[in-house]
Design an enzyme around this catalytic site. Structure first.
Site, PDB file in Angstrom:
ATOM      1  N   GLU A 116      -8.250  -4.842   4.765  1.00  0.00           N
ATOM      2  CA  GLU A 116      -8.087  -4.594   3.329  1.00  0.00           C
ATOM      3  C   GLU A 116      -6.898  -5.370   2.765  1.00  0.00           C
ATOM      4  O   GLU A 116      -6.917  -5.817   1.625  1.00  0.00           O
ATOM      5  CB  GLU A 116      -7.896  -3.091   3.087  1.00  0.00           C
ATOM      6  CG  GLU A 116      -9.178  -2.306   3.373  1.00  0.00           C
ATOM      7  CD  GLU A 116      -8.923  -0.891   3.876  1.00  0.00           C
ATOM      8  OE1 GLU A 116      -8.332  -0.767   4.967  1.00  0.00           O
ATOM      9  OE2 GLU A 116      -9.290   0.053   3.187  1.00  0.00           O
ATOM     10  N   GLU A 126     -14.120   0.756  14.970  1.00  0.00           N
ATOM     11  CA  GLU A 126     -13.739  -0.462  15.701  1.00  0.00           C
ATOM     12  C   GLU A 126     -13.379  -0.180  17.158  1.00  0.00           C
ATOM     13  O   GLU A 126     -13.464  -1.071  18.000  1.00  0.00           O
ATOM     14  CB  GLU A 126     -12.521  -1.120  15.018  1.00  0.00           C
ATOM     15  CG  GLU A 126     -12.847  -1.696  13.663  1.00  0.00           C
ATOM     16  CD  GLU A 126     -11.594  -2.073  12.874  1.00  0.00           C
ATOM     17  OE1 GLU A 126     -10.551  -2.341  13.485  1.00  0.00           O
ATOM     18  OE2 GLU A 126     -11.674  -2.082  11.631  1.00  0.00           O
ATOM     19  N   ARG A 169     -10.386  16.205   5.617  1.00  0.00           N
ATOM     20  CA  ARG A 169     -11.191  16.509   4.425  1.00  0.00           C
ATOM     21  C   ARG A 169     -12.609  16.878   4.845  1.00  0.00           C
ATOM     22  O   ARG A 169     -13.127  16.298   5.793  1.00  0.00           O
ATOM     23  CB  ARG A 169     -11.235  15.284   3.500  1.00  0.00           C
ATOM     24  CG  ARG A 169      -9.918  14.971   2.830  1.00  0.00           C
ATOM     25  CD  ARG A 169      -9.927  13.615   2.144  1.00  0.00           C
ATOM     26  NE  ARG A 169      -9.297  12.585   2.944  1.00  0.00           N
ATOM     27  CZ  ARG A 169      -9.389  11.274   2.718  1.00  0.00           C
ATOM     28  NH1 ARG A 169     -10.092  10.832   1.711  1.00  0.00           N
ATOM     29  NH2 ARG A 169      -8.777  10.414   3.499  1.00  0.00           N
ATOM     30  N   GLY A 223     -10.660   2.490  12.127  1.00  0.00           N
ATOM     31  CA  GLY A 223     -10.102   2.970  13.398  1.00  0.00           C
ATOM     32  C   GLY A 223     -11.116   3.466  14.418  1.00  0.00           C
ATOM     33  O   GLY A 223     -11.145   2.997  15.564  1.00  0.00           O
ATOM     34  N   ILE A 224     -11.975   4.398  14.018  1.00  0.00           N
ATOM     35  CA  ILE A 224     -12.946   4.963  14.957  1.00  0.00           C
ATOM     36  C   ILE A 224     -14.078   3.956  15.199  1.00  0.00           C
ATOM     37  O   ILE A 224     -14.469   3.690  16.342  1.00  0.00           O
ATOM     38  CB  ILE A 224     -13.507   6.296  14.406  1.00  0.00           C
ATOM     39  CG1 ILE A 224     -12.374   7.307  14.206  1.00  0.00           C
ATOM     40  CG2 ILE A 224     -14.593   6.839  15.314  1.00  0.00           C
ATOM     41  CD1 ILE A 224     -12.769   8.550  13.417  1.00  0.00           C
ATOM     42  N   ASN A 235       0.875  -1.171   0.000  1.00  0.00           N
ATOM     43  CA  ASN A 235       0.000   0.000   0.000  1.00  0.00           C
ATOM     44  C   ASN A 235       0.914   1.224   0.000  1.00  0.00           C
ATOM     45  O   ASN A 235       1.447   1.607   1.035  1.00  0.00           O
ATOM     46  CB  ASN A 235      -0.880  -0.037   1.252  1.00  0.00           C
ATOM     47  CG  ASN A 235      -1.878   1.106   1.286  1.00  0.00           C
ATOM     48  OD1 ASN A 235      -1.864   1.985   0.420  1.00  0.00           O
ATOM     49  ND2 ASN A 235      -2.738   1.110   2.296  1.00  0.00           N
ATOM     50  N   ARG A 272      -2.433  -2.095  -3.541  1.00  0.00           N
ATOM     51  CA  ARG A 272      -3.630  -1.271  -3.420  1.00  0.00           C
ATOM     52  C   ARG A 272      -3.489  -0.119  -4.412  1.00  0.00           C
ATOM     53  O   ARG A 272      -2.495   0.611  -4.388  1.00  0.00           O
ATOM     54  CB  ARG A 272      -3.727  -0.714  -2.007  1.00  0.00           C
ATOM     55  CG  ARG A 272      -4.942   0.120  -1.831  1.00  0.00           C
ATOM     56  CD  ARG A 272      -5.027   0.648  -0.434  1.00  0.00           C
ATOM     57  NE  ARG A 272      -6.365   1.147  -0.215  1.00  0.00           N
ATOM     58  CZ  ARG A 272      -6.841   1.422   0.966  1.00  0.00           C
ATOM     59  NH1 ARG A 272      -6.119   1.211   2.032  1.00  0.00           N
ATOM     60  NH2 ARG A 272      -8.054   1.885   1.097  1.00  0.00           N
ATOM     61  N   ASP A 297      -7.273  14.026  14.793  1.00  0.00           N
ATOM     62  CA  ASP A 297      -7.289  12.693  15.401  1.00  0.00           C
ATOM     63  C   ASP A 297      -8.462  12.575  16.381  1.00  0.00           C
ATOM     64  O   ASP A 297      -8.576  13.352  17.330  1.00  0.00           O
ATOM     65  CB  ASP A 297      -5.964  12.471  16.139  1.00  0.00           C
ATOM     66  CG  ASP A 297      -5.803  11.033  16.581  1.00  0.00           C
ATOM     67  OD1 ASP A 297      -4.931  10.347  16.049  1.00  0.00           O
ATOM     68  OD2 ASP A 297      -6.575  10.613  17.487  1.00  0.00           O
ATOM     69  N   HIS A 299     -12.930   3.138  -0.598  1.00  0.00           N
ATOM     70  CA  HIS A 299     -12.883   2.163   0.502  1.00  0.00           C
ATOM     71  C   HIS A 299     -13.480   0.818   0.091  1.00  0.00           C
ATOM     72  O   HIS A 299     -13.960   0.051   0.925  1.00  0.00           O
ATOM     73  CB  HIS A 299     -13.618   2.680   1.763  1.00  0.00           C
ATOM     74  CG  HIS A 299     -12.970   3.864   2.402  1.00  0.00           C
ATOM     75  ND1 HIS A 299     -13.668   4.979   2.812  1.00  0.00           N
ATOM     76  CD2 HIS A 299     -11.677   4.121   2.685  1.00  0.00           C
ATOM     77  CE1 HIS A 299     -12.838   5.859   3.321  1.00  0.00           C
ATOM     78  NE2 HIS A 299     -11.611   5.369   3.261  1.00  0.00           N
ATOM     79  N   HIS A 340     -17.389   2.854   7.350  1.00  0.00           N
ATOM     80  CA  HIS A 340     -15.922   2.762   7.457  1.00  0.00           C
ATOM     81  C   HIS A 340     -15.470   4.104   8.024  1.00  0.00           C
ATOM     82  O   HIS A 340     -15.394   5.106   7.308  1.00  0.00           O
ATOM     83  CB  HIS A 340     -15.318   2.502   6.067  1.00  0.00           C
ATOM     84  CG  HIS A 340     -13.818   2.487   6.070  1.00  0.00           C
ATOM     85  ND1 HIS A 340     -13.073   1.340   5.915  1.00  0.00           N
ATOM     86  CD2 HIS A 340     -12.910   3.491   6.222  1.00  0.00           C
ATOM     87  CE1 HIS A 340     -11.784   1.629   5.967  1.00  0.00           C
ATOM     88  NE2 HIS A 340     -11.658   2.937   6.152  1.00  0.00           N
TER      89      HIS A 340
HETATM   90  P1  AMP Z   1      -7.720   4.468  10.547  1.00  0.00           P
HETATM   91  O1  AMP Z   1      -7.538   5.475   9.452  1.00  0.00           O
HETATM   92  O2  AMP Z   1      -8.723   3.409  10.220  1.00  0.00           O
HETATM   93  O3  AMP Z   1      -6.423   3.907  11.060  1.00  0.00           O
HETATM   94  O4  AMP Z   1      -8.346   5.264  11.806  1.00  0.00           O
HETATM   95  C1  AMP Z   1      -7.676   6.342  12.391  1.00  0.00           C
HETATM   96  C2  AMP Z   1      -8.648   7.104  13.287  1.00  0.00           C
HETATM   97  O5  AMP Z   1      -9.162   6.200  14.289  1.00  0.00           O
HETATM   98  C3  AMP Z   1      -8.005   8.277  14.036  1.00  0.00           C
HETATM   99  O6  AMP Z   1      -8.867   9.407  13.994  1.00  0.00           O
HETATM  100  C4  AMP Z   1      -7.912   7.749  15.445  1.00  0.00           C
HETATM  101  O7  AMP Z   1      -7.982   8.786  16.399  1.00  0.00           O
HETATM  102  C5  AMP Z   1      -9.154   6.886  15.516  1.00  0.00           C
HETATM  103  N1  AMP Z   1      -9.095   5.959  16.661  1.00  0.00           N
HETATM  104  C6  AMP Z   1      -8.291   4.892  16.834  1.00  0.00           C
HETATM  105  N2  AMP Z   1      -8.502   4.342  18.056  1.00  0.00           N
HETATM  106  C7  AMP Z   1      -9.464   5.084  18.656  1.00  0.00           C
HETATM  107  C8  AMP Z   1     -10.132   5.033  19.912  1.00  0.00           C
HETATM  108  N3  AMP Z   1      -9.834   4.116  20.824  1.00  0.00           N
HETATM  109  N4  AMP Z   1     -11.074   5.979  20.178  1.00  0.00           N
HETATM  110  C9  AMP Z   1     -11.378   6.921  19.270  1.00  0.00           C
HETATM  111  N5  AMP Z   1     -10.793   7.015  18.064  1.00  0.00           N
HETATM  112  C10 AMP Z   1      -9.846   6.114  17.758  1.00  0.00           C
END
Ligand code: AMP
Length: 403
Positions: A378, A330, A240, A327-328, A8, A92, A282, A180, A207
């Site tokens: 992915e 899950e 974005r 991330g968020i 990737n 990817r 974040d 995605h 997602h």
């Molecule tokens: P990804 O792009 O799928 O890796 O997701 C990244 C996003 O997931 C970022 O905004 C992280 O702050 C958020 N994230 C990861 N773990 C947590 C958590 N335990 N609580 C809230 N947001 C999270």
């Protein structure tokens, strides 16, 4: 053991994973790694399945000046020190353009065609393709497979695929692609095992990561997406804006004198949760912040997800299930609870304890619309596709059963 390398590649880092091909064509992840700081402070890091550190080493900036060199650094390390020589590489690739509704084995002709889509994804496509081109030149015998973020959505109806603009632009490729797709395809393949009652039904998949979108999936196929021509549309994201009146872009150009390049940087890097809060892109930092603007950005994110869920439910004339991923989705029970609160009118009733404990099924037993958390993968999807294109028979049938 045979291995497959999954790549990737982005503008400043190349992420990679290695999968072993076990008997019966089962894929087993052996490591995750990345080369980041390309051209500035290049660093190769890799960990095994138990998170044991396999490599952590720095390179001189001149030794890894660009993306192909980064992949070469990882490839040399794998080959020379771990004696891993993959039987194929799966990449990817963000854009498959109008015609690719499935992964494709890359040849010089295919690569040339994919280069035409650089204008459709200028921030991603060149970096995705550069290492493919370099491997094709240096190791022409290693099969390479391009897996597209757009492919899963290519079955959309013309109603979902079009903008209300003249046909000529549609013919040129200005379409509502959706992104995605590898993540959604993985979820579609996982549903029969994890949520059999939803397989074949109408499901909204959210997602929610630093990039965020939602997909309306009917019978395991994408019928609508919140994203469109580019990955800027739809939900607000880390940096974005999501849905934006094109008049705002005209305003930036005419009233603020911003150039197309300025506007591009602004829309991809300075908006979304970061622009709205002035605190961070974040989600963890926003949730932990005491700043009222951070809380507003979180509330805005939740609000827009609720609005878009209504749109996707309308596209399917109803919804039978909802899935959180990325991330968020899950990892944040708090966000999931807030979003579920906006979905009560769609039949969602959350089980607070199941949600807090991070179980897979997080809705109450009687919830008319079950809600699941399914971690996406992915890279595994790319490895599956790559293997399937090498050995069409067994893997394809295994995959089709799963999906
Ligand atoms: P990804 O792009 O799928 O890796 O997701 C990244 C996003 O997931 C970022 O905004 C992280 O702050 C958020 N994230 C990861 N773990 C947590 C958590 N335990 N609580 C809230 N947001 C999270």
């Amino acid at each position: 053991m045979d291995t497959i390398l999954v790549v990737n590649a982005g503008s400043s880092s190349v992420k990679f994973q290695v999968f072993g091909v076990e008997s019966g064509n089962t894929l087993k992840r052996q490591m995750r790694g990345q080369v980041d700081g390309i051209g500035t402070h290049p660093r190769l890091r890799a960990t095994g399945p138990d998170r044991a550190v396999l490599a952590d080493r720095a390179f001189a900036a001149a030794a890894v000046p660009d993306v192909p060199a980064a992949l070469a650094a990882a490839g040399n390390w794998l080959r020379e020190e771990l004696h891993i020589g993959p039987i194929a590489i799966g990449h990817r690739v963000v854009h498959g353009g109008p015609d690719h509704d499935a992964p494709v084995r890359v040849s010089a002709e295919v690569l040339q065609r994919l280069e035409r889509y650089i204008s459709l994804a200028p921030l991603h496509q060149p970096y995705n393709l550069a290492p493919i081109r370099s491997v094709l030149a240096r190791f022409p015998d290693i099969p390479q497979v391009a897996c597209f973020d757009t492919a899963f959505h290519r079955g959309h109806s013309p109603l979902a695929d079009r903008y209300a603009i003249p046909e000529k632009l549609y013919a040129e490729g200005v379409r509502r692609y959706g992104f995605h797709g590898l993540s959604y395809e993985y979820i579609a393949a996982a549903l029969p095992q994890i949520a059999p009652e939803l397989a074949g039904k109408r499901v909204i998949v959210a997602h929610l990561g630093s990039g965020a979108s939602m997909c309306a999936m009917d019978g395991g196929r994408s019928v609508e997406s919140t994203m469109g021509f580019t990955a800027l549309d739809g939900l607000p994201m880390g940096t974005r804006p999501g849905q934006l009146d094109p008049g705002v872009v005209l305003y930036l150009a005419t009233e603020k004198g911003m150039s197309p390049a300025d506007i591009q940087t602004f829309l991809y890097k300075d908006c979304g949760l970061k622009g709205l809060s002035g605190v961070s892109n974040d989600m963890r930092e926003l949730q932990d912040s005491g700043d009222a603007r951070a809380q507003f950005a979180v509330d805005y994110f939740v609000y827009r997800i609720g609005l878009n869920a209504g749109m996707l439910a309308a596209a399917m004339s109803g919804v039978d299930g909802f899935v959180f991923t990325a991330g968020i989705g899950e990892n944040s029970p708090k966000l999931r609870a807030a979003i579920a609160g906006k979905l009560a009118w769609l039949g969602v009733s959350l089980d607070a304890a199941a949600n807090a404990e991070g179980r897979s099924l997080i809705s109450r037993p009687g919830s008319p619309t079950p809600v699941y958390v399914i971690p996406t993968d992915e890279e595994l999807m790319i490895a599956r596709h790559t293997l399937a294109l090498l050995a069409p028979g067994p893997i394809r049938s295994q995959y089709e059963r799963a999906s």
